[in-house]
Design a protein around this motif. Structure first.
Motif, short mmCIF file in Angstrom:
data_model
loop_
_atom_site.label_atom_id
_atom_site.label_comp_id
_atom_site.label_asym_id
_atom_site.label_seq_id
_atom_site.Cartn_x
_atom_site.Cartn_y
_atom_site.Cartn_z
N ALA A 1 0.83 -1.20 0.00
CA ALA A 1 0.00 0.00 0.00
C ALA A 1 0.86 1.26 0.00
N LEU A 2 0.30 2.33 -0.56
CA LEU A 2 0.96 3.63 -0.50
C LEU A 2 0.91 4.13 0.95
N PRO A 3 1.81 5.05 1.33
CA PRO A 3 1.77 5.59 2.69
C PRO A 3 0.42 6.24 2.98
N SER A 4 -0.03 6.10 4.22
CA SER A 4 -1.32 6.67 4.59
C SER A 4 -1.24 7.38 5.92
N ALA B 1 -7.24 17.11 -4.14
CA ALA B 1 -5.85 17.28 -3.71
C ALA B 1 -5.02 16.02 -3.96
N GLY B 2 -5.65 14.95 -4.50
CA GLY B 2 -4.92 13.74 -4.85
C GLY B 2 -4.92 12.64 -3.81
N PHE B 3 -5.66 12.82 -2.72
CA PHE B 3 -5.74 11.80 -1.68
C PHE B 3 -6.75 10.73 -2.07
N PRO C 1 1.03 10.28 -4.56
CA PRO C 1 2.45 10.13 -4.94
C PRO C 1 3.13 11.50 -4.98
N GLY C 2 4.34 11.55 -4.46
CA GLY C 2 5.09 12.81 -4.46
C GLY C 2 4.65 13.80 -3.40
N TRP C 3 3.91 13.34 -2.41
CA TRP C 3 3.44 14.24 -1.36
C TRP C 3 4.62 14.91 -0.68
#
Length: 194
Positions: A109-112, A136-138, A168-170
């Motif tokens: 999973a992506l970071p959350s 916002a991409g969330f 991604p890229g946060w």
């Protein structure tokens, strides 16, 4: 009411048009998404999870919602395809409505994080917050909302706990901009740790 909410959540999970795009370039695994709804009784979750294990399934992700005497479970089950029909049959023996669909999910999973907001209660607040976070991409993983008391003026206070995947890229420098945007919706950000 719980059945309608669970159906909406299940449909959004099963029909997410952006899912395939988001998983490109990442290792994926095939899981059976099982939505099971019915009357909640003592030991119901234990009985359901026992049946999943006995059928040869492994729960990788589970979300449970209870309202009054109804329960809804959405489960990602790692199970061989040839055993999936037997799993559905044993779950229906629990007097549950069961829906299933095979899905490719990201193996990692992506970071959350969790964002907790409070606001004066008003129609449309969940829609506004979810639209803002999406823009916002969330990716919203889970949302819990509730009336959490009253403010100094006697208005009902509304709390939103949103578990989200970071885009991604946060960048942490984007955090202040996000908080300002949520404040602009009339929300106070209580917790947002990256």
């Amino acid at each position: 009411m719980l059945r309608q909410a669970a159906n909406r959540l299940s449909n959004s999970l099963l029909r997410s048009p952006s899912f395939a795009t988001q998983s490109r370039g990442f290792a994926t695994e095939k899981v059976l998404v099982v939505t099971a709804m019915g009357e909640d009784k003592k030991g119901k979750v234990t009985s359901i999870t026992d049946r999943v294990a006995a059928a040869g399934g492994n729960l990788t992700t589970t979300k449970i919602a209870r309202m009054n005497d109804e329960i809804a479970m959405i489960m990602h089950v790692a199970i061989p395809e040839d055993k999936s029909a037997a799993l559905v049959d044993v779950l229906k023996q629990e007097d549950l409505q069961v829906r299933t669909k095979w899905l490719e999910v990201m193996a990692k999973a992506l970071p959350s994080t969790t964002i907790t907001l409070t606001s004066a209660d008003r129609p449309g607040i969940v829609k506004d917050v979810s639209s803002f976070l999406c823009d916002a991409g969330f990716k919203i993983e889970n949302v819990v909302t509730k009336i959490s008391g009253h403010d100094k003026l006697g208005q009902e206070c509304f709390t939103v706990d949103a578990e989200v995947q970071l885009p991604p890229g946060w960048q942490t420098m984007s955090q202040a901009k996000l908080v300002r945007g949520l404040n602009g919706l009339g929300c106070k950000v209580v917790r947002f740790e990256v």
